[in-house]
Design a protein around this motif. Structure first.
Motif, PDB file in Angstrom:
ATOM      1  N   VAL A  95     -19.216 -21.625   9.145  1.00  0.00           N
ATOM      2  CA  VAL A  95     -20.787 -21.423   8.709  1.00  0.00           C
ATOM      3  C   VAL A  95     -21.099 -19.952   8.214  1.00  0.00           C
ATOM      4  N   ALA A  96     -21.991 -19.878   7.501  1.00  0.00           N
ATOM      5  CA  ALA A  96     -22.363 -18.383   7.020  1.00  0.00           C
ATOM      6  C   ALA A  96     -23.954 -18.712   6.803  1.00  0.00           C
ATOM      7  N   SER A  97     -24.514 -17.529   6.681  1.00  0.00           N
ATOM      8  CA  SER A  97     -25.816 -17.512   6.283  1.00  0.00           C
ATOM      9  C   SER A  97     -26.393 -17.519   4.812  1.00  0.00           C
ATOM     10  N   GLY A  98     -25.239 -17.307   4.055  1.00  0.00           N
ATOM     11  CA  GLY A  98     -25.764 -17.320   2.489  1.00  0.00           C
ATOM     12  C   GLY A  98     -26.377 -16.004   2.224  1.00  0.00           C
ATOM     13  N   TYR A  99     -26.365 -14.865   2.902  1.00  0.00           N
ATOM     14  CA  TYR A  99     -27.062 -13.822   2.695  1.00  0.00           C
ATOM     15  C   TYR A  99     -27.173 -13.474   1.191  1.00  0.00           C
ATOM     16  N   GLY A 100     -28.305 -13.170   0.461  1.00  0.00           N
ATOM     17  CA  GLY A 100     -28.249 -12.781  -0.815  1.00  0.00           C
ATOM     18  C   GLY A 100     -28.468 -13.683  -1.977  1.00  0.00           C
ATOM     19  N   ALA A 101     -28.290 -15.032  -1.484  1.00  0.00           N
ATOM     20  CA  ALA A 101     -28.610 -16.103  -2.351  1.00  0.00           C
ATOM     21  C   ALA A 101     -30.144 -16.383  -2.626  1.00  0.00           C
ATOM     22  N   ARG A 102     -30.219 -17.052  -3.781  1.00  0.00           N
ATOM     23  CA  ARG A 102     -31.731 -17.474  -4.280  1.00  0.00           C
ATOM     24  C   ARG A 102     -32.211 -18.129  -3.174  1.00  0.00           C
ATOM     25  N   ARG A 103     -31.520 -19.286  -2.583  1.00  0.00           N
ATOM     26  CA  ARG A 103     -31.999 -20.344  -1.862  1.00  0.00           C
ATOM     27  C   ARG A 103     -31.504 -20.074  -0.351  1.00  0.00           C
ATOM     28  N   SER A 104     -32.504 -20.781   0.563  1.00  0.00           N
ATOM     29  CA  SER A 104     -32.153 -20.444   2.179  1.00  0.00           C
ATOM     30  C   SER A 104     -31.951 -21.946   2.769  1.00  0.00           C
ATOM     31  N   ASP A 105     -32.068 -23.008   2.058  1.00  0.00           N
ATOM     32  CA  ASP A 105     -31.794 -24.091   2.647  1.00  0.00           C
ATOM     33  C   ASP A 105     -30.097 -24.561   2.552  1.00  0.00           C
ATOM     34  N   ALA A 106     -29.926 -25.339   3.522  1.00  0.00           N
ATOM     35  CA  ALA A 106     -28.349 -25.718   4.046  1.00  0.00           C
ATOM     36  C   ALA A 106     -27.940 -26.212   2.671  1.00  0.00           C
ATOM     37  N   ARG A 107     -26.513 -25.868   2.397  1.00  0.00           N
ATOM     38  CA  ARG A 107     -25.883 -26.450   1.164  1.00  0.00           C
ATOM     39  C   ARG A 107     -24.323 -26.181   1.524  1.00  0.00           C
ATOM     40  N   LEU A 108     -23.661 -26.992   1.144  1.00  0.00           N
ATOM     41  CA  LEU A 108     -22.181 -26.935   1.070  1.00  0.00           C
ATOM     42  C   LEU A 108     -21.863 -26.034   0.010  1.00  0.00           C
ATOM     43  N   VAL A 109     -20.760 -25.121   0.216  1.00  0.00           N
ATOM     44  CA  VAL A 109     -20.267 -23.977  -0.810  1.00  0.00           C
ATOM     45  C   VAL A 109     -18.925 -24.288  -0.871  1.00  0.00           C
ATOM     46  N   ARG A 110     -18.594 -24.273  -2.182  1.00  0.00           N
ATOM     47  CA  ARG A 110     -17.280 -24.549  -2.701  1.00  0.00           C
ATOM     48  C   ARG A 110     -16.864 -23.590  -3.713  1.00  0.00           C
ATOM     49  N   PRO A 111     -15.320 -23.451  -3.818  1.00  0.00           N
ATOM     50  CA  PRO A 111     -14.841 -22.396  -4.788  1.00  0.00           C
ATOM     51  C   PRO A 111     -15.485 -22.742  -6.377  1.00  0.00           C
ATOM     52  N   GLY A 112     -15.957 -21.427  -6.679  1.00  0.00           N
ATOM     53  CA  GLY A 112     -16.537 -21.718  -8.305  1.00  0.00           C
ATOM     54  C   GLY A 112     -18.101 -21.851  -8.036  1.00  0.00           C
TER      55      GLY A 112
END
Length: 346
Positions: A95-112
Motif C-alpha cells: 500500500v502506498a500514498s501515490g504521492y506526487g501523482a495527479r490523482r488521489s483515488d485508489a488505483r492499482l499500480v503496475r510496472p510501466g
C-alpha cells in the motif's frame, strides 16, 4: 515556484532542522515557528488517540514509516520486507500514498504505468517487487482495492502512513537514519511529524546503517542499503554491475541527479564507488524535465531509481539509474514472521 527558489528553501530548511549551530537568524525563525510546531504536536496526539480506537485490520498490515519528514530509506525497506515475507510463503501486497501523482483515488499500480498517474514511489515498488501494489491518498481505500483485486493476499505492507489516522494497522515500524530526530522539534520548526516520545509506542525501531537510536526502545533492528547495479534508463543497454559502470565512466564527465529528501546519501554512495560526479539536488519528488536534461553538458548522467521512473519517457542514452536494495537484519524478518502468524517472540 521556480526550481532555484525551491532548492534554496530546502537548503534553508535543512540548516534549520539539522544544522549543528543555528545562528541568530535561524534561532529567530525557529522561535517564530514554535506556535505552528505546538499545533503539529496537538494534531499528532489526537491522531494517535484515534488510531488506538480503530478495529484491527482484516488482513495483518505492517506500516513502515518515518517520524521525520523526508527520506530515511523506508521505501527500499518496504520492498525488502515484502519480498522477504513472500519468500517465507506469505502472499503480500503493498500500500502506498501515490504521492506526487495527479490523482488521489485508489488505483492499482503496475510496472510501466505513467508515474504522473501512479506516483513515483508506488511505481518504483511495483517495478522492484512485482507484487500487487495499490495507491490512494486515503490508504484505507487502497487496502480495500487490493482485497477486491487480489483476495489471496494475506499480509499488507504500507509504505509510510504512521500518522495516517484512517489506516488500521497491526504492526508499526519507525525508521530512522543518521539524521536521527534532527533538532528534536516538530514541523515546521523541526523535522518531526509527531512528538518523539510517541516513537516509544511503536512495535519496533528500524535504523538505517549505523544510525543511533533517537530514544531507547526494547525492540530495535537495523538494515543497510547497498548498490546493486546501474541500469540505463531507456533500456537500450544491458545493466552494469557497479565496478563495470565505474570503468565505463572513467575519463568521462558525469552528472548525478537526486530528487530525494536526502540527496547527499545518494551522492556519497556514488563517491564511495569511486565516481566523481557534479551533484545536482533538484528537490524531493521534483521531476527532471526534458529541457533540463537536454541542457546538461555531461557525457553521462546518473540518477536515483525514483527519478528514473519519472523521466524514462525522455531519457537519452546518457542516463543511468543506480538500483539499490535494502538488506534488513534477519532478526527483523523472523520477528515479523512470527508476529504476523500470531506467535509473538519473547
Amino acid at each position: 515556484m521556480s526550481s532555484t527558489l525551491r532548492r534554496r528553501l530546502e537548503a534553508l530548511v535543512q540548516r534549520l532542522w539539522y544544522g549543528p549551530r543555528p545562528g541568530p537568524a535561524l534561532r529567530a525563525l525557529r522561535a517564530a515557528l514554535a506556535p505552528a510546531a505546538a499545533l503539529t504536536a496537538s494534531v499528532a496526539r489526537r491522531r494517535r488517540l484515534h488510531l488506538q480506537q480503530l478495529p484491527a485490520p482484516r488482513v495483518p498490515l505492517v506500516v513502515v514509516g518515518n517520524f521525520v519528514a523526508g527520506g530515511t530509506g523506508k521505501t527500499p525497506l518496504v520492498a525488502a520486507i515484502a519480498g522477504a515475507l513472500a519468500a517465507r510463503g506469505m502472499r503480500p501486497g503493498i500500500v502506498a500514498s501515490g504521492y506526487g501523482a495527479r490523482r488521489s483515488d485508489a488505483r492499482l499500480v503496475r510496472p510501466g504505468d505513467d508515474p504522473a498517474e501512479a506516483g513515483d514511489e508506488a511505481l518504483w515498488l511495483a517495478q522492484a517487487t512485482s507484487l500487487p501494489v495499490a495507491a490512494a491518498r486515503r490508504r484505507a481505500q487502497a487496502v480495500e482495492l487490493l482485497a477486491r483485486a487480489h483476495p489471496a493476499i494475506d499480509v499488507l505492507v504500507a509504505d509510510d502512513g504512521l500518522q495516517h489516522a484512517g489506516l488500521a494497522r497491526s504492526i508499526e515500524l519507525a525508521v530512522f537514519d543518521e539524521r536521527g530526530a534532527g533538532n528534536g522539534r516538530l514541523l515546521p520548526a523541526g523535522p518531526l511529524r509527531a512528538p518523539l516520545a510517541l516513537a516509544a509506542s511503536m512495535d519496533a525501531l528500524v535504523l538505517n546503517g549505523d544510525a543511533a537510536a533517537p530514544l531507547p526502545h526494547p525492540r530495535t533492528y537495523r538494515f543497510r542499503i547497498e548498490p546493486l547495479r546501474f541500469a540505463v534508463v531507456n533500456g537500450r543497454t544491458a545493466p552494469l554491475v557497479p565496478a563495470a559502470f565505474v570503468e565505463r565512466a572513467r575519463g568521462r564527465s558525469l552528472a548525478a541527479i537526486a530528487g530525494t529528501a536526502a540527496p547527499q546519501r545518494f551522492f556519497d554512495t556514488l563517491r564511495a564507488l569511486g565516481l566523481a560526479p557534479r551533484c545536482i539536488a533538484i528537490g524531493d519528488h521534483a521531476v527532471l524535465r526534458r529541457a533540463e536534461l537536454a541542457a546538461l553538458p555531461e557525457e553521462l548522467v546518473v540518477m536515483t531509481t525514483k527519478d528514473a521512473v519519472k523521466c524514462a519517457a525522455w531519457a537519452d542514452d546518457r542516463c543511468w539509474a543506480l538500483e539499490v536494495r535494502a538488506l534488513p537484519d534477519p532478526d527483523l524478518i523472523d520477528w515479523l514472521t512470527e508476529t504476523i502468524r500470531g506467535r509473538t517472540l519473547a
